[in-house]
Scaffold this motif. Sequence first.
Motif, PDB file in Angstrom:
ATOM      1  N   TYR A  72       0.751  -1.151   0.167  1.00 23.61           N
ATOM      2  CA  TYR A  72      -0.176   0.294  -0.079  1.00 23.61           C
ATOM      3  C   TYR A  72       1.031   1.222   0.024  1.00 23.61           C
ATOM      4  N   PHE A  95       1.849   1.102  -4.124  1.00 28.81           N
ATOM      5  CA  PHE A  95       0.607   1.190  -4.528  1.00 28.81           C
ATOM      6  C   PHE A  95      -0.773   1.832  -3.839  1.00 28.81           C
ATOM      7  N   ASP A 114      -3.446   2.923  -4.415  1.00 26.83           N
ATOM      8  CA  ASP A 114      -4.579   3.327  -5.173  1.00 26.83           C
ATOM      9  C   ASP A 114      -4.512   1.161  -5.261  1.00 26.83           C
ATOM     10  N   GLY A 115      -3.733   0.419  -5.056  1.00 23.41           N
ATOM     11  CA  GLY A 115      -4.347  -1.011  -5.169  1.00 23.41           C
ATOM     12  C   GLY A 115      -5.163  -1.506  -4.270  1.00 23.41           C
ATOM     13  N   ARG A 116      -5.561  -3.072  -4.360  1.00 20.74           N
ATOM     14  CA  ARG A 116      -6.276  -3.020  -3.750  1.00 20.74           C
ATOM     15  C   ARG A 116      -5.517  -4.817  -3.913  1.00 20.74           C
ATOM     16  N   LEU A 125      -2.642  -3.246  -8.750  1.00 24.85           N
ATOM     17  CA  LEU A 125      -1.886  -2.571  -8.494  1.00 24.85           C
ATOM     18  C   LEU A 125      -3.240  -0.651  -8.535  1.00 24.85           C
ATOM     19  N   THR A 126      -4.166  -0.717  -9.209  1.00 27.78           N
ATOM     20  CA  THR A 126      -5.284   0.758  -9.984  1.00 27.78           C
ATOM     21  C   THR A 126      -6.165   0.206  -9.208  1.00 27.78           C
ATOM     22  N   ASP A 127      -7.243   1.088  -8.907  1.00 28.32           N
ATOM     23  CA  ASP A 127      -8.543   1.118  -9.207  1.00 28.32           C
ATOM     24  C   ASP A 127      -8.442   0.806 -10.000  1.00 28.32           C
ATOM     25  N   GLY A 128      -8.423   1.262 -11.438  1.00 29.22           N
ATOM     26  CA  GLY A 128      -8.387   1.092 -12.879  1.00 29.22           C
ATOM     27  C   GLY A 128      -8.656  -0.758 -13.648  1.00 29.22           C
ATOM     28  N   ASP A 129      -7.987  -1.014 -12.332  1.00 26.75           N
ATOM     29  CA  ASP A 129      -7.015  -2.838 -12.797  1.00 26.75           C
ATOM     30  C   ASP A 129      -8.034  -3.260 -12.291  1.00 26.75           C
ATOM     31  N   GLN A 130      -8.939  -3.434 -10.753  1.00 25.90           N
ATOM     32  CA  GLN A 130      -9.727  -3.832 -10.351  1.00 25.90           C
ATOM     33  C   GLN A 130     -11.445  -3.100 -10.972  1.00 25.90           C
TER      34      GLN A 130
END
Length: 96
Positions: free
Chosen positions: A20, A23, A25-27, A52-57
Amino acid sequence: MPNFNLQDYETVESRIKRFYEIFPDGRIITENETTAEDRQTSTWVVKAYIFLTDGDQAANLPKATGYAFEVDGGMGANKTAALENAETSAIGRALA
């Protein structure tokens, strides 16, 4: 069997913190994938996803996954918290 050097081991707690920091914004998402058949043998199965990012999620594109299973009872954490131990192990594997 390979030797395990405890001095080289980074705890999952430490890996999560570092993740965290790198990253923000990672999850880390976990899913209990235990089946009824697994429970008949006192087993828990967990899968962890690393985004790694909210976009990935949002796109459901994990950068890594990890599985773990644990069995109820026995020694250590599994005596009372096998599901939680499986979750931590899955996260650790995914972050590795």
